[in-house]
Structures are given as C-alpha cells and as structure tokens.
Motif scaffolding. Structure first.
Motif, PDB file in Angstrom:
ATOM      1  N   ASP A  92      16.411  -3.752   1.781  1.00  0.00           N
ATOM      2  CA  ASP A  92      17.449  -4.712   1.409  1.00  0.00           C
ATOM      3  C   ASP A  92      18.227  -4.211   0.200  1.00  0.00           C
ATOM      4  O   ASP A  92      17.954  -3.134  -0.350  1.00  0.00           O
ATOM      5  CB  ASP A  92      16.863  -6.105   1.196  1.00  0.00           C
ATOM      6  N   LEU A  93      19.212  -4.980  -0.244  1.00  0.00           N
ATOM      7  CA  LEU A  93      20.111  -4.519  -1.297  1.00  0.00           C
ATOM      8  C   LEU A  93      19.376  -4.298  -2.613  1.00  0.00           C
ATOM      9  O   LEU A  93      19.663  -3.337  -3.339  1.00  0.00           O
ATOM     10  CB  LEU A  93      21.243  -5.535  -1.487  1.00  0.00           C
ATOM     11  N   SER A  94      18.412  -5.171  -2.927  1.00  0.00           N
ATOM     12  CA  SER A  94      17.652  -5.000  -4.168  1.00  0.00           C
ATOM     13  C   SER A  94      16.867  -3.696  -4.142  1.00  0.00           C
ATOM     14  O   SER A  94      16.821  -2.955  -5.141  1.00  0.00           O
ATOM     15  CB  SER A  94      16.698  -6.181  -4.368  1.00  0.00           C
ATOM     16  N   ALA A  95      16.240  -3.414  -2.988  1.00  0.00           N
ATOM     17  CA  ALA A  95      15.473  -2.174  -2.859  1.00  0.00           C
ATOM     18  C   ALA A  95      16.395  -0.959  -2.903  1.00  0.00           C
ATOM     19  O   ALA A  95      16.037   0.086  -3.466  1.00  0.00           O
ATOM     20  CB  ALA A  95      14.685  -2.188  -1.556  1.00  0.00           C
ATOM     21  N   LEU A  96      17.591  -1.077  -2.321  1.00  0.00           N
ATOM     22  CA  LEU A  96      18.548   0.034  -2.363  1.00  0.00           C
ATOM     23  C   LEU A  96      18.955   0.332  -3.801  1.00  0.00           C
ATOM     24  O   LEU A  96      19.013   1.505  -4.214  1.00  0.00           O
ATOM     25  CB  LEU A  96      19.775  -0.323  -1.521  1.00  0.00           C
ATOM     26  N   GLU A  97      19.231  -0.721  -4.570  1.00  0.00           N
ATOM     27  CA  GLU A  97      19.596  -0.517  -5.971  1.00  0.00           C
ATOM     28  C   GLU A  97      18.451   0.117  -6.751  1.00  0.00           C
ATOM     29  O   GLU A  97      18.674   0.948  -7.642  1.00  0.00           O
ATOM     30  CB  GLU A  97      20.002  -1.846  -6.586  1.00  0.00           C
ATOM     31  N   SER A  98      17.220  -0.246  -6.404  1.00  0.00           N
ATOM     32  CA  SER A  98      16.053   0.341  -7.057  1.00  0.00           C
ATOM     33  C   SER A  98      15.936   1.827  -6.709  1.00  0.00           C
ATOM     34  O   SER A  98      15.615   2.659  -7.573  1.00  0.00           O
ATOM     35  CB  SER A  98      14.784  -0.402  -6.641  1.00  0.00           C
ATOM     36  N   GLU A 125       5.209  -0.507   3.850  1.00  0.00           N
ATOM     37  CA  GLU A 125       5.767  -1.862   3.809  1.00  0.00           C
ATOM     38  C   GLU A 125       7.282  -1.771   3.810  1.00  0.00           C
ATOM     39  O   GLU A 125       7.852  -0.747   3.389  1.00  0.00           O
ATOM     40  CB  GLU A 125       5.279  -2.591   2.550  1.00  0.00           C
ATOM     41  N   ASN A 126       7.934  -2.824   4.307  1.00  0.00           N
ATOM     42  CA  ASN A 126       9.388  -2.901   4.175  1.00  0.00           C
ATOM     43  C   ASN A 126       9.750  -2.965   2.698  1.00  0.00           C
ATOM     44  O   ASN A 126       8.998  -3.508   1.881  1.00  0.00           O
ATOM     45  CB  ASN A 126       9.929  -4.131   4.898  1.00  0.00           C
ATOM     46  N   LEU A 127      10.925  -2.433   2.336  1.00  0.00           N
ATOM     47  CA  LEU A 127      11.358  -2.437   0.949  1.00  0.00           C
ATOM     48  C   LEU A 127      12.337  -3.591   0.754  1.00  0.00           C
ATOM     49  O   LEU A 127      13.402  -3.633   1.378  1.00  0.00           O
ATOM     50  CB  LEU A 127      12.036  -1.107   0.601  1.00  0.00           C
ATOM     51  N   TYR A 128      11.952  -4.538  -0.098  1.00  0.00           N
ATOM     52  CA  TYR A 128      12.813  -5.686  -0.336  1.00  0.00           C
ATOM     53  C   TYR A 128      12.636  -6.145  -1.774  1.00  0.00           C
ATOM     54  O   TYR A 128      11.884  -5.527  -2.556  1.00  0.00           O
ATOM     55  CB  TYR A 128      12.531  -6.801   0.668  1.00  0.00           C
ATOM     56  N   PHE A 129      13.357  -7.190  -2.153  1.00  0.00           N
ATOM     57  CA  PHE A 129      13.464  -7.584  -3.554  1.00  0.00           C
ATOM     58  C   PHE A 129      12.124  -7.769  -4.241  1.00  0.00           C
ATOM     59  O   PHE A 129      11.985  -7.508  -5.439  1.00  0.00           O
ATOM     60  CB  PHE A 129      14.300  -8.866  -3.668  1.00  0.00           C
ATOM     61  N   ALA A 130      11.092  -8.237  -3.490  1.00  0.00           N
ATOM     62  CA  ALA A 130       9.819  -8.566  -4.129  1.00  0.00           C
ATOM     63  C   ALA A 130       8.998  -7.336  -4.493  1.00  0.00           C
ATOM     64  O   ALA A 130       8.120  -7.418  -5.355  1.00  0.00           O
ATOM     65  CB  ALA A 130       9.004  -9.482  -3.223  1.00  0.00           C
ATOM     66  N   HIS A 147       0.849  -1.190   0.000  1.00  0.00           N
ATOM     67  CA  HIS A 147       0.000   0.000   0.000  1.00  0.00           C
ATOM     68  C   HIS A 147       0.886   1.242   0.000  1.00  0.00           C
ATOM     69  O   HIS A 147       1.786   1.383   0.832  1.00  0.00           O
ATOM     70  CB  HIS A 147      -0.904   0.004   1.232  1.00  0.00           C
ATOM     71  N   ILE A 148       0.652   2.104  -0.965  1.00  0.00           N
ATOM     72  CA  ILE A 148       1.382   3.372  -1.052  1.00  0.00           C
ATOM     73  C   ILE A 148       0.356   4.488  -1.003  1.00  0.00           C
ATOM     74  O   ILE A 148      -0.538   4.561  -1.846  1.00  0.00           O
ATOM     75  CB  ILE A 148       2.204   3.471  -2.350  1.00  0.00           C
ATOM     76  N   ALA A 149       0.458   5.344  -0.020  1.00  0.00           N
ATOM     77  CA  ALA A 149      -0.527   6.412   0.168  1.00  0.00           C
ATOM     78  C   ALA A 149       0.082   7.764  -0.194  1.00  0.00           C
ATOM     79  O   ALA A 149       1.176   8.103   0.265  1.00  0.00           O
ATOM     80  CB  ALA A 149      -1.006   6.435   1.616  1.00  0.00           C
ATOM     81  N   GLU A 150      -0.624   8.511  -1.043  1.00  0.00           N
ATOM     82  CA  GLU A 150      -0.233   9.899  -1.275  1.00  0.00           C
ATOM     83  C   GLU A 150      -0.816  10.723  -0.130  1.00  0.00           C
ATOM     84  O   GLU A 150      -2.019  10.646   0.143  1.00  0.00           O
ATOM     85  CB  GLU A 150      -0.752  10.393  -2.616  1.00  0.00           C
ATOM     86  N   ALA A 194      10.521  -3.982  -4.757  1.00  0.00           N
ATOM     87  CA  ALA A 194      11.355  -2.838  -5.148  1.00  0.00           C
ATOM     88  C   ALA A 194      10.941  -2.288  -6.516  1.00  0.00           C
ATOM     89  O   ALA A 194      10.772  -1.068  -6.688  1.00  0.00           O
ATOM     90  CB  ALA A 194      12.819  -3.246  -5.146  1.00  0.00           C
ATOM     91  N   ARG A 195      10.767  -3.154  -7.483  1.00  0.00           N
ATOM     92  CA  ARG A 195      10.415  -2.710  -8.832  1.00  0.00           C
ATOM     93  C   ARG A 195       9.011  -2.133  -8.873  1.00  0.00           C
ATOM     94  O   ARG A 195       8.742  -1.159  -9.582  1.00  0.00           O
ATOM     95  CB  ARG A 195      10.538  -3.881  -9.808  1.00  0.00           C
ATOM     96  N   TYR A 196       8.096  -2.710  -8.090  1.00  0.00           N
ATOM     97  CA  TYR A 196       6.718  -2.210  -8.064  1.00  0.00           C
ATOM     98  C   TYR A 196       6.684  -0.765  -7.569  1.00  0.00           C
ATOM     99  O   TYR A 196       5.995   0.089  -8.150  1.00  0.00           O
ATOM    100  CB  TYR A 196       5.862  -3.092  -7.148  1.00  0.00           C
ATOM    101  N   ILE A 197       7.434  -0.472  -6.506  1.00  0.00           N
ATOM    102  CA  ILE A 197       7.447   0.877  -5.939  1.00  0.00           C
ATOM    103  C   ILE A 197       8.049   1.863  -6.945  1.00  0.00           C
ATOM    104  O   ILE A 197       7.533   2.985  -7.139  1.00  0.00           O
ATOM    105  CB  ILE A 197       8.226   0.886  -4.612  1.00  0.00           C
TER     106      ILE A 197
END
Length: 589
Positions: A517-523, A479-484, A445-448, A486-489
């Motif tokens: 996590d590292l995937s989210a950081l790269e994103s 939500e926590n930012l992780y590999f699953a 869930h992403i809220a503006e 990261a791309r969606y966000i």
C-alpha cells in the motif's frame, strides 16, 4: 436474440434460484422432499414454541416465524438442504435487544421484535445486493465457537427458572445463578419433576431411542422419524398430564391460550428512534445468523457436490427475515441441527422447506388449542437439550495448543458474553479478532534466507544448512506490506544492517507479498534513500505481477538503487558470485 434471451434467463436464475431447481423437479424428488418436510415439521413445532418463549415472545410467534420465511428462502436461497426458522442463539440475541426497549409481554415488545426482523432482513438484502458477504469474515471461527458456547450456557441457565418454577432475573450468568439460588426455596416440585423428567427423556431419545426401535425390528428410516418425534411425545404426554391432574391449579406455569389461525399481516415500526435503538443489534444478528447459516449450508452442499452462492444466500436470508416481519414473526436464520435433520431425511430441494411451512401452518390452524395446558417446563427442557449440544469447551484446549492469540480471543469472548451479555460479548470478540490480526501482521515473519546447496532454492538460515554471501543480505517478507507493518520492516532491516558485516546489497524476496500500500511504498522509498546514503543497494526479487503493475505507476523503480530480479537465484548470481558463497551452520529450530 436467442443469446439475449439466454442471458436474461441466466440472470433470472441467478436472482431466483427456484427457477433452476424447479425446472428439474421430478416425482421422486417430491417424495424425498415430502418425507424430509414431515420429519422437520415434527421437530420444528416444539422448537418454534420454545424459542419464541426464549425470546420473551408469545409462543405463536415462533410458529409464525416458521411459515412464510421458509417459503421466501425456497424462492431466493441457494442451499438445497438448509432449514430456516427460529434458532436458539438468535432468539437469545432478540431477547437481549428487545428487552432493553420494552417490557416483556407488551405489544411494544412484540412490535420491537418484528421491527428487529425487518431491519435484519434489510441489512442482509443490502449486503447481498452489494456483495458484502466478506464482512462475515471478521468473525473468526474461534470467536464464533466461543460465542456459541457462552450463549449455550446463558440459554440453558435462563431456562432453569422454568424447570424449577421460580422467578429469576439477570442478564449475566452469575447474576442468574445467584437469583436462582435466592429463590431455590420456592421451587415448585411438580414443575421440577416435569422439567427434569423431560430433560432426561429428551437426552435419552437423542441417543437411545433409534437403536432401541431398530432392535425391535423397525426400519432405520421409520426409527429415525420416530426418534425425531421425541420432543413431540414429551409435549403430548406432559400436556395430557397437566390437563388431567390440573397442574395449573398446583402452581405449574402453562403456555395458556395460543391464538388459532394463520399468521396475521403485520408491519414493523418505522420510528427513527426505534430503528436507531435496534440497528446495532440487527447488524449483529444479521452477521451471526449469516455465519451460522452459510457454515452449515456449505458443509451440507459439499457432501452432495453442490454449490452455494454466499451473496445470494444473503438475499435469501434477508427475504426470509422480511417475510417474518410481515407475518408476525421475529428474526430467523438457518439452524444447524434442523438443517442436518433435513439433509439426513433426504431433502433434495428447498421445496422441502416450503412443504414444512405448510405443515407448520396446519399446526397453527388446527393444533394450537391443544397447547393450552402445555407446561412451560417442557419447552424449557426442549431448549436446554438443544443448546447444550452447542457448548464446546474443547475449543479452549485446541486453541491453547495451536495459537495463544486465538485462545485469547475465544476466552475473552466466552467470559465477556457470560459476564456482560451476548451483544457486548460478540462485539468484543470481533474487535479482539481484528486487533490480534493487526498485531500479528504488524510484526510479520521476516526470514533471512540462503541457497540450499546443489539447488536454486532458498530457505531460512535458522532452519536449514544453506549458503550465503557475506556482502549480500537476502530477506524473505512473509506478509503483505501495509501501513501497520511498514515501519517495523524498515526498522528490522536497518537493525540487521547494524551488525558487524560488510553488506553491500540487500535483496527483499517478495514472493509472499500480494499488496504494497501507499504507506509501505513510502517506507520503501525512505529505506532506499537511507541505504543509498550507506552505500548499499536495495533490490527486489520475485515480485508478483499485480504488485509490479502498481509499482510501475510510481517513481520508485526509477529511483531504486538496485534492480528488480525475476528470481532470488538470479539476484544471488548477479550480486553475490558463487565462488564467494559460504556455508551457514546453525542449529535447526
């Protein structure tokens, strides 16, 4: 020196909880534990026999599994009220696991069950030593509820052949029902009468005997003890009838000879092939047993403001299962109904379990010859009445109303367990739970958000009347930012920026983010680069300390096009002047 001794004593009490509660043991505690032990022993004798037969094992193995395991738990367990022993679901899982390896009634079958208990004990001990109790969290409560409901139906239907006195086979529910229907013409009427009468009597005992006895003037405690003795009464009466009227000669299946004496010293198989075949089942039994045990232990402990140590509970249950394997038993765990009875009967310490073990040992020494003429239909009735209380179809209604994803997990677990058996059912439930979790967290869930007028608080613009700045986009990541995810966000933010609005700054509110996590950081690094190419700054707000600590170990903060703000309000003041705020009026959802 004194400090060192205290630390050693504390460490010993941590691994041997018996040292803690035995130091405070008093005479009144002894009386309470003995009374509870008497009640649980009365309840456990017929249950132990019945559950052993459910597992496809000789009846005496149920008694053996109710002696040394209780002593082992009293030494290593932390619950003051948990009653360990054979339980219906684990017995069913034992039958499913061992039945694939050996023919029921053979020495190899019993050896496989003993080996299963040993393997389960080792797994639990390893989990306890390495503090792996969190693995049980992969079994969500809806999945457990669905599995137990389906298992209750499987167990009950598996006992119908004993109630009817007909042969039947099949692992799945529908196979068993079809098999029963195909043999319905062979029903033994005497067996059916014994089984149906026992079921009716035991159901009545559960609800009606105690109030009746109290109305006749008995004290509540005595009435409760007599009510708990209902299964024993059913066993005694039907055994006498079987002996007096020669039921065996009329085609009624009886228990037959039960060896008299204390449990023998036994050893599991150490064959790598056997271990390989049983390991998966042992792992499932360990986790299911632990979840069931820890749930009831924590519930009962909370009522007395006591504390349960989950990792030490793993050690206690592991020791109990190894004790079962060394004494001719099969896998055990803490039983819900039995533990509640133990608690209600006034058990103060795990010593009540040890006293119960003494009672079961006396029964194995003195009473087993009396069980020769016991009809198997009576034991089947005991199982049916016990497991039907586990069936809870209301969980389907509750999960449908609250969460369709949880409903899907429950429904799938029930259907697969009924159709393909317990191991595949619970395995599929675990996998489905994990997949659903990954799916939900991969689309967070992403809220503006905007500023609530007259405050420094920010809320969802779709739910509240708030103020926003046309050049500032504030997004709260829930939500926590992780590999699953990261791309969606990243895609969500870029799609939002594609709308017709002159945005110059993006602020990601990270108040709900505990991990990047590292995937989210790269994103985030890629997002920062792309926003920079668009002339838009990327900013963060309300980043938690541990997350900030990890970000500071990277180059991300040095390359960040914007800033990291302590609060969202601070970010708005710096990036979107107050005189530029405009109200957002949307219908509240």
């Amino acid at each position: 020196m004194a400090v060192t001794q205290k630390r050693r004593a504390k460490s010993l009490r941590q691994y041997f909880p018996i040292l803690e509660w035995s130091a405070e043991y008093r005479r009144d505690t002894l009386v309470s534990d003995l009374v509870a032990a008497v009640i649980v022993t009365i309840m456990l004798i017929p249950q132990s026999l019945a559950y052993a037969l459910l597992a496809g094992l000789p009846a005496e193995m149920g008694l053996y599994a109710s002696i040394l395991p209780l002593v082992a738990y009293a030494i290593f367990g932390t619950s003051r009220a948990l009653a360990v022993g054979p339980v219906a679901v684990v017995s069913l899982m034992t039958a499913a696991a061992v039945g694939n390896m050996a023919l029921q009634g053979t020495a190899e079958y019993a050896l496989a069950a003993i080996t299963l208990a040993f393997l389960s004990g080792l797994i639990l001990l390893v989990m306890g030593v390495f503090r792996l109790g969190f693995l049980a969290n992969f079994l969500s409560h809806p999945v457990i509820a669905g599995f137990i409901t389906a298992s209750g139906l499987l167990i009950a239907t598996s006992q119908l052949k004993h109630v009817m006195g007909v042969p039947a086979h099949g692992e799945a529910l529908f196979d068993r029902l079809l098999s029963l229907l195909s043999h319905i013409g062979e029903t033994n009427l005497i067996t059916l009468a014994v089984g149906v009468a026992s079921v009716a009597f035991l159901f009545w005992v559960r609800k009606g005997l105690k109030p009746l006895l109290i109305s006749l003037g008995l004290k509540p405690r005595l009435a409760d003890i007599l009510a708990k003795a209902g299964p024993v009464a059913a066993v005694a009466v039907t055994t006498l009838l079987s002996w007096g009227f020669d039921f065996a000669g009329k085609g009624v299946s009886i228990v037959g000879e039960v060896p008299q004496g204390l449990p023998p010293l036994t050893m599991p198989s150490f064959s790598p092939e056997v271990w390989g075949q049983l390991f998966g089942s042992a792992l499932l039994i360990s986790i299911i047993g632990f979840v069931e045990s820890i749930s009831v232990a924590q519930t009962l402990a909370a009522k007395r403001k006591q504390r349960i140590t989950p990792d030490q509970e793993l050690v206690g249950l592991g020791a109990s299962n190894i004790a079962a394997a060394m004494s001719g038993g099969y896998p055990v765990t803490g039983g819900f109904a039995r533990s509640v009875v133990n608690f209600d009967a006034g058990a103060e310490t795990p010593a009540a379990g040890a006293y119960t073990a003494v009672g079961i040992a006396l029964a194995a020494l003195l009473l087993t010859p009396l069980l020769y003429f016991l009809p198997q239909a009576t034991l089947a009735a005991t199982i049916i009445v016990a497991v039907l209380s586990l069936v809870d179809f209301a969980i389907l209604k509750r999960t449908w109303a609250y969460s369709k994803a949880d409903f899907a997990a429950v429904a799938a677990t029930i259907l697969l367990t009924l159709t393909y058996g317990v191991e595949l059912g619970v395995s599929a439930g675990v996998v489905l739970s994990i997949v659903l979790f990954l799916y939900k967290t991969s689309r967070p869930h992403i809220a503006e958000i905007g500023l609530v007028p007259g405050t420094e608080h920010f809320r969802n613009i779709d739910r509240h009347k708030v103020l926003t700045h046309p050049e500032l986009l504030s997004l709260r990541l829930d939500e926590n930012l992780y590999f699953a995810n990261a791309r969606y966000i990243e895609d969500y933010i870029l799609d939002r920026l594609g709308q017709d609005q002159p945005i110059r700054h993006v602020v990601l509110n990270c108040a709900a983010v505990n991990v990047i996590d590292l995937s989210a950081l790269e994103s985030l690094e890629e997002l920062n680069r792309r926003l920079g190419d668009m002339g838009i700054s990327l900013n963060l707000s309300e980043v938690k300390g541990p997350v900030m600590d990890r970000l500071q170990k990277t180059h991300f903060l040095d390359e960040l096009s914007g800033q990291v703000f302590l609060t969202q309000f601070g970010a708005m003041k710096a990036l979107g002047p107050v005189d530029g705020l405009k109200p957002v009026l949307k219908a509240a959802e």
